[in-house]
Write a protein that holds these residues in place. Structure first.
Motif, PDB file in Angstrom:
ATOM      1  N   HIS A   5       0.818  -1.214   0.000  1.00  0.00           N
ATOM      2  CA  HIS A   5       0.000   0.000   0.000  1.00  0.00           C
ATOM      3  C   HIS A   5       0.852   1.264   0.000  1.00  0.00           C
ATOM      4  N   TRP A  27      -9.543  -1.362   9.119  1.00  0.00           N
ATOM      5  CA  TRP A  27     -10.422  -1.582   7.960  1.00  0.00           C
ATOM      6  C   TRP A  27     -10.665  -0.275   7.194  1.00  0.00           C
ATOM      7  N   TYR A  72      -5.676 -11.998   2.640  1.00  0.00           N
ATOM      8  CA  TYR A  72      -4.931 -10.846   2.121  1.00  0.00           C
ATOM      9  C   TYR A  72      -4.751 -10.934   0.608  1.00  0.00           C
ATOM     10  N   THR A  73      -4.554 -12.157   0.106  1.00  0.00           N
ATOM     11  CA  THR A  73      -4.385 -12.309  -1.337  1.00  0.00           C
ATOM     12  C   THR A  73      -5.666 -11.986  -2.104  1.00  0.00           C
ATOM     13  N   LEU A  74      -6.805 -12.075  -1.427  1.00  0.00           N
ATOM     14  CA  LEU A  74      -8.085 -11.745  -2.062  1.00  0.00           C
ATOM     15  C   LEU A  74      -8.386 -10.250  -1.954  1.00  0.00           C
ATOM     16  N   ASP A  75      -8.175  -9.713  -0.774  1.00  0.00           N
ATOM     17  CA  ASP A  75      -8.360  -8.281  -0.544  1.00  0.00           C
ATOM     18  C   ASP A  75      -7.507  -7.891   0.658  1.00  0.00           C
ATOM     19  N   HIS A  76      -6.759  -6.802   0.542  1.00  0.00           N
ATOM     20  CA  HIS A  76      -5.803  -6.422   1.580  1.00  0.00           C
ATOM     21  C   HIS A  76      -6.450  -6.099   2.922  1.00  0.00           C
ATOM     22  N   ARG A  77      -7.732  -5.790   2.941  1.00  0.00           N
ATOM     23  CA  ARG A  77      -8.389  -5.399   4.204  1.00  0.00           C
ATOM     24  C   ARG A  77      -9.274  -6.497   4.783  1.00  0.00           C
ATOM     25  N   TRP A  78      -9.443  -7.582   4.098  1.00  0.00           N
ATOM     26  CA  TRP A  78     -10.340  -8.622   4.602  1.00  0.00           C
ATOM     27  C   TRP A  78      -9.886  -9.241   5.936  1.00  0.00           C
TER      28      TRP A  78
END
Length: 393
Positions: free
Chosen positions: A241, A298, A363-369
């Protein structure tokens, strides 16, 4: 001496966790492979911890402490050599991952002795009325090591990423020698009848099935899983980021974890040691702190705000863990303190079995999940806290 041993162990653990995202990227490992290293070693630690606690009943607390520190030193040296080989390109891919996982698992199998024996030693030298404050001192020593670990790791990483790990191997080896020479024996009298290996394993692992401890075990595991989800993904988030280098991310994460440990330490000193809050009160205070930190992570888009969120999470963990250790110790007799100390010490490892794998996977799907999941975990944690208060009242 006892608190110094706990601090040194925490220093090494936090330093490793701080460096792993950067070391993983520098050696070409994927996020899930880095998570696998932590998860596999945490599983071994969780299985070994109550067994070492049981062994401390017959071998003595001091002897088990020395064994744990010695194993930590040798295991860290092995882990460092494998990573060094990866950084130099001598080994890569599956062979590198296998070497790192095996060396870390061997280390965890022995180092699990130290926290279990330290908690049992503390139970031996405190009365029931002093138990929460005694376990709070263990937590404070742990936080002190957590403060020193990240900042020292971030500074030494400027020399070489793997250099701080060699320092940990040396420090823990020296601490093992000092403990052997100068730590007074615990007042606990070791049992005369030594159990066989099979009996020791059954007795130690049976702690997981003890109905008196299930709610505490589940609460501790969920607290540390929440922390693992954040700690094992924040280093990657800083790199992705904010476009940081692996070395820069290691320094930033180290400073963030150090600040969180300071917050946790101050909370323990004020609330646990000075105000003498009851264990159930500490649990109640821990959950909203962790939940608020996850919400901020988040939503936040600035490194400073993210770091402030981690302070809240560190504060919650600092309240929660001494409370769980104290409550577990107070629920059993003097003859069971070693086994139960091992179980309580396994809570961090149990949380780090799923936390890194789930966190890096999300994290690989979405950095904030990963932080969304932590928010969700506060719901069952709140229910467990309510049950603890109800059962204690």
């Amino acid at each position: 001496m006892l608190l110094a041993a706990v601090a040194v162990t925490a220093l090494g653990q936090t330093l490793v966790f701080t460096l792993l995202p950067s070391l993983g990227r520098a050696t070409g490992l994927a996020e899930m492979q880095v998570g696998l290293i932590i998860s596999c070693s945490s599983l071994v630690f969780a299985l070994a911890s109550p067994v070492w606690g049981t062994l401390s009943e017959s071998l003595g607390r001091k002897r088990v402490l020395v064994i744990g520190l010695s194993g930590y030193s040798l295991g860290t040296l092995m882990f460092s050599l494998v990573f060094d080989a990866g950084l130099h390109g001598w080994v890569s891919g599956t062979a590198l991952v296998a070497g790192l996982v095996i060396s870390r698992m061997l280390q965890a199998a022995i180092m699990a002795a130290t926290p279990a024996a330290a908690a049992a030693y503390t139970a031996d030298i405190t009365t029931p009325e002093q138990r929460t404050r005694g376990m709070g001192r263990i937590g404070a020593a742990n936080n002190l090591g957590t403060v020193v670990g990240p900042v020292s790791g971030g500074i030494l990483a400027a020399v070489a990423l793997v250099f701080p790990l060699y320092g940990v191997a040396i420090i823990t080896g020296l601490m093992a020698v000092l403990m052997a020479l100068f730590l007074p024996p615990s007042p606990h009298v070791p049992t005369e009848r030594a159990l066989s290996l099979g009996q020791t394993l059954r007795k130690g692992l049976s702690a997981y099935a003890d109905p008196r401890l299930r709610d505490l075990l589940l609460t501790g595991v969920m607290l540390f899983m929440s922390f693992a989800l954040i700690q094992q993904t924040l280093g990657f988030l800083f790199q992705d980021h904010f476009a940081m280098s692996p070395e820069g991310a290691a320094r930033a994460l180290g400073l963030t974890m150090m600040a969180a440990a300071i917050t946790s330490l101050l909370g323990q000193l004020i609330v646990v040691q000075w105000l003498k809050a009851a264990p159930t009160v500490l649990i109640i205070m821990a959950i909203p702190a962790i939940g608020a930190g996850a919400v901020i992570l988040w939503l936040a888009d600035a490194q400073t705000i993210m770091s402030l969120a981690v302070l809240l999470i560190g504060l919650g963990l600092g309240f929660g863990m001494p409370a769980i250790m104290a409550l577990a110790s107070l629920r059993v007799s003097a003859e069971e303190q070693g086994r139960v100390a091992g179980l309580a010490s396994a809570c961090p490892a149990l949380g780090f079995i799923l936390g890194p794998l789930v966190g890096t996977g999300l994290y690989t799907l979405d950095h904030r999940w990963p932080y969304l999941l932590v928010m969700g975990l506060t719901v069952p944690l709140a229910y467990l806290a309510w049950r603890l208060v109800k059962n204690s009242g």
